[in-house]
Design a protein around this motif. Structure first.
Motif, PDB file in Angstrom:
ATOM      1  N   TRP A  52      35.396  35.026  38.181  1.00 30.01           N
ATOM      2  CA  TRP A  52      34.450  36.143  38.061  1.00 30.01           C
ATOM      3  C   TRP A  52      34.434  36.688  36.645  1.00 30.01           C
ATOM      4  N   THR A  53      35.181  36.069  35.719  1.00 27.11           N
ATOM      5  CA  THR A  53      35.177  36.508  34.323  1.00 27.11           C
ATOM      6  C   THR A  53      34.221  35.693  33.476  1.00 27.11           C
TER       7      THR A  53
ATOM      8  N   ASN B 128      41.699  37.029  41.099  1.00 26.70           N
ATOM      9  CA  ASN B 128      41.659  37.762  42.367  1.00 26.70           C
ATOM     10  C   ASN B 128      42.983  37.702  43.117  1.00 26.70           C
TER      11      ASN B 128
ATOM     12  N   GLU C   4      30.828  43.988  36.951  1.00 28.64           N
ATOM     13  CA  GLU C   4      32.052  43.836  37.736  1.00 28.64           C
ATOM     14  C   GLU C   4      33.299  43.964  36.860  1.00 28.64           C
TER      15      GLU C   4
END
Length: 165
Positions: free
Chosen positions: A32-33, A94, A128
């Motif tokens: 998610w980076t 995560n 995010e």
């Protein structure tokens, strides 16, 4: 999973560069980076990583099973720590590694470095990521500027901005 955190060694620069580029620029299903939709090209180079190991700078790595699985740069300016390049291997994202590593870097900045302020720069468009840092207690400053031309990465999206937290 508790990583072993230490200063990076110069002979680890290639591995660190590869890790950062993989996490930030190459699409990975569990990452998610990743910024590849916003920025193309490399995020860093071996030479740039070695430069981060300069006198007024620290490059921390986190080892899991004797492998570098995360890194974070701590730049030093006056009484301020400038955190950057927080990277966690996509396979470990995560799972709390980034949070543990960030907390370690903040404590490292206050002791032994004895710095009073911690700041970082985040892409405004990375909602995010911004939310992750806000949950950790960082505050938006409103100090926003255009995405810098550093020689690494070319914006795919017009008008990219960064903000100091």
């Amino acid at each position: 999973m508790q990583p072993i955190i230490r200063l990076a060694l110069e002979n680890e620069a290639e591995w660190i560069s590869d890790l950062v580029n993989m996490a930030y620029r190459y699409p990975h299903p569990s990452s998610w980076t990743n910024e590849s939709a916003l920025i193309e090209g490399e995020r860093t180079s071996v030479e740039a990583v070695k430069a981060l190991m300069a006198k007024d700078s620290r490059l921390l790595v986190a080892l899991i099973d004797n492998n570098i699985m995360a890194c974070l740069h701590v730049g030093i300016s006056g009484d301020t720590a400038h955190l950057g390049m927080l990277t966690v291997h996509p396979a470990l994202q995560n799972q709390g590694v980034g949070k543990i590593f960030l907390e370690y870097a903040e404590q490292y900045a206050s002791h032994p470095l004895r710095l009073k302020l911690v700041e970082m720069v985040v892409l405004v468009e990375r909602k995010e990521l911004m939310a992750f840092y806000l949950r950790r207690g960082y505050v938006r400053t409103g100090n926003i500027s255009p995405y810098p031309s550093t020689g690494f990465g070319k914006p795919r999206v017009a008008g990219l901005q960064i903000e100091v937290l």
